[in-house]
Design a protein around this motif. Structure first.
Motif, mmCIF file in Angstrom:
data_model
loop_
_atom_site.group_PDB
_atom_site.id
_atom_site.type_symbol
_atom_site.label_atom_id
_atom_site.label_comp_id
_atom_site.label_asym_id
_atom_site.label_seq_id
_atom_site.Cartn_x
_atom_site.Cartn_y
_atom_site.Cartn_z
ATOM 1 N N LYS A 75 -0.049 0.457 -7.073
ATOM 2 C CA LYS A 75 0.948 0.160 -6.036
ATOM 3 C C LYS A 75 0.681 -0.418 -4.899
ATOM 4 C CE LYS A 75 3.681 4.175 -7.530
ATOM 5 N NZ LYS A 75 4.438 5.293 -7.116
ATOM 6 N N THR A 93 2.729 -8.765 -2.814
ATOM 7 C CA THR A 93 3.801 -8.142 -2.901
ATOM 8 C C THR A 93 4.550 -8.797 -4.251
ATOM 9 O OG1 THR A 93 4.167 -7.032 -0.934
ATOM 10 C CG2 THR A 93 6.099 -7.016 -2.407
ATOM 11 N N LEU A 94 4.644 -10.182 -4.045
ATOM 12 C CA LEU A 94 5.284 -10.855 -5.034
ATOM 13 C C LEU A 94 4.055 -11.081 -6.376
ATOM 14 C CD1 LEU A 94 7.326 -13.150 -5.903
ATOM 15 C CD2 LEU A 94 5.744 -14.899 -4.825
ATOM 16 N N PHE A 103 2.384 -8.609 -7.100
ATOM 17 C CA PHE A 103 2.588 -7.202 -7.830
ATOM 18 C C PHE A 103 3.801 -7.359 -8.882
ATOM 19 C CE2 PHE A 103 -0.934 -4.967 -5.476
ATOM 20 C CZ PHE A 103 -0.974 -4.052 -6.339
ATOM 21 N N SER A 104 5.018 -8.048 -8.183
ATOM 22 C CA SER A 104 6.216 -7.795 -8.746
ATOM 23 C C SER A 104 6.085 -8.426 -10.124
ATOM 24 C CB SER A 104 7.374 -8.413 -7.842
ATOM 25 O OG SER A 104 6.892 -9.700 -7.577
ATOM 26 N N ILE A 105 5.192 -9.675 -10.124
ATOM 27 C CA ILE A 105 5.166 -10.608 -11.428
ATOM 28 C C ILE A 105 4.199 -9.707 -12.517
ATOM 29 C CG2 ILE A 105 3.954 -12.726 -12.250
ATOM 30 C CD1 ILE A 105 4.560 -13.914 -9.463
ATOM 31 N N ARG A 106 3.187 -8.857 -11.802
ATOM 32 C CA ARG A 106 2.329 -8.202 -12.800
ATOM 33 C C ARG A 106 3.465 -6.939 -13.238
ATOM 34 N NH1 ARG A 106 0.107 -3.307 -12.429
ATOM 35 N NH2 ARG A 106 -1.589 -2.752 -13.534
ATOM 36 N N ASP A 107 4.134 -6.416 -12.639
ATOM 37 C CA ASP A 107 4.877 -5.558 -13.016
ATOM 38 C C ASP A 107 5.927 -6.017 -14.208
ATOM 39 O OD1 ASP A 107 3.426 -3.381 -11.525
ATOM 40 O OD2 ASP A 107 4.967 -3.467 -9.961
ATOM 41 N N ARG A 108 6.131 -7.049 -13.914
ATOM 42 C CA ARG A 108 7.437 -7.826 -14.890
ATOM 43 C C ARG A 108 6.502 -8.114 -16.322
ATOM 44 N NH1 ARG A 108 12.411 -9.577 -14.676
ATOM 45 N NH2 ARG A 108 12.446 -9.043 -12.507
ATOM 46 N N LYS A 117 3.508 -0.571 -15.263
ATOM 47 C CA LYS A 117 4.075 -0.580 -14.173
ATOM 48 C C LYS A 117 4.038 0.598 -13.315
ATOM 49 C CE LYS A 117 8.978 -1.361 -12.257
ATOM 50 N NZ LYS A 117 10.274 -1.899 -12.579
#
Length: 340
Positions: free
Chosen positions: A339, A321-322, A324-329, A335
């Motif tokens: 998912k 999850t962490l 993925f959040s870095i990737r989306d940023r 984005k």
């Protein structure tokens, strides 16, 4: 003289008919919450009003907690319209609350009440709760050791793999020498290097760090290389027309364009590194969740083993999850395409 007409009557009745679908939707969504409350209440009753076949000290506390969750599920879903985003999230997850409550009820009855499943191989839920309350210091020490070992090996492997992939994708000379070595070493499972690693490195910790880095580095290298090599030549031509130097082409053109491939490699490397982490801790390292699993199995403490597996699953899911959040940023334009 009255001015009432049929159209006025239909118009005045329109709001009443339009409320019917809304009412049906509310009943359907709230009904799932009521069902979730029933399943969790059944779980609480099975804990409190049915005597255990063994001696577990957390049965009463678990039953009280089940009734609290049942109350939250009931009032949270029925009054979701007044709770904002929290109420909507609770309604969305209400079917999972139903499934989880039913599963825990069956688990409790089949283990702690009727002993259909043999002990100690299948401990009841309260036995796992006891591990988190009574053996928490040792479990936290194991979590800290695993995170430290995993993080060190993963960062080393990801860094070396990224630099190697960029070098192979950009330079034909580097690819000429590194590519054959990569094809020879890369496909081998990292665990196959266990005997050599534990013999070569001065400590089991450094050997395990090397194995985790090896498991991470191969997918990161291959995917980074693929991403850099697949960048369109038109991007380079435009940059050269504007006077870009080779360093600018690598740092500002090739690497940003290859980032989607890089993150795929990072995801693959993360899963491989967790598998190697457990094996390394079971065999050589005298700390961590893998060592804790081995210790619990040796003492037939299967409740401790299941508790460690749950913690390990949460750690792996949290790491993904962490990432993925870095990737989306970093990849804002992508984005939501993938998912977790």
């Amino acid at each position: 003289m009255s001015t009432y007409s049929l159209s006025d009557g239909l118009a005045s009745g329109a709001p009443r008919t339009s409320r019917a679908p809304l009412l049906a939707t509310w009943i359907r969504e709230s009904g799932v919450g009521v069902l979730a409350s029933i399943t969790w209440s059944a779980f609480g009753l099975s804990c409190l009003w049915w005597e255990d076949v063994g001696d577990w000290s957390r049965t009463h506390s678990l039953g009280i907690a089940a009734f609290v969750i049942a109350a939250v599920a009931l009032f949270g879903t029925v009054g979701a319209d007044y709770l904002g985003s929290a109420g909507k999230a609770l309604r969305k997850r209400a079917p999972w609350l139903v499934a989880l409550g039913a599963f825990l009820t069956l688990w409790e009855v089949a283990t702690a009440k009727l002993a259909w499943l043999p002990l100690p191989f299948f401990p009841p839920p309260q036995a796992i709760i006891e591990v988190y309350t009574d053996d928490l210091p040792k479990l936290l020490d194991s979590v800290f050791a695993s995170v430290k070992l995993q993080l060190g090996g993963y960062l080393i492997g990801a860094t070396v793999g990224f630099l190697t992939g960029v070098s192979i994708g950009w330079s034909r000379a580097v690819g000429y020498w590194v590519h054959p070595v990569l094809r020879f070493i890369g496909p081998l499972p990292a665990t196959a290097w266990l005997p050599i690693a534990f013999f070569t490195f001065p400590s089991s910790w450094s050997a395990s760090t090397f194995l985790i880095a090896l498991a991470t580095g191969f997918p990161v290298t291959v995917l980074t290389w693929s991403g850099v090599a697949s960048v369109s030549n038109a991007y380079y031509d435009v940059a050269r027309t504007l006077g870009a130097k080779p360093s600018f082409l690598v740092l500002k053109v090739a690497i940003p364009a290859a980032l989607p491939h890089v993150f795929v490699g990072l995801f693959m490397g993360l899963g491989s590194s967790f598998a190697v982490l457990v094996v390394a801790e079971m065999i050589g390292v005298k700390a961590g969740l893998g060592w804790y699993l081995q210790w619990a199995q040796g003492w037939a403490a299967y409740a401790n083993m299941y508790a460690a597996l749950i913690v390990m699953s949460l750690l792996c899911s949290g790491a993904i999850t962490l990432l993925f959040s870095i990737r989306d940023r970093l990849l804002v334009w992508q984005k939501g395409t993938v998912k977790w």
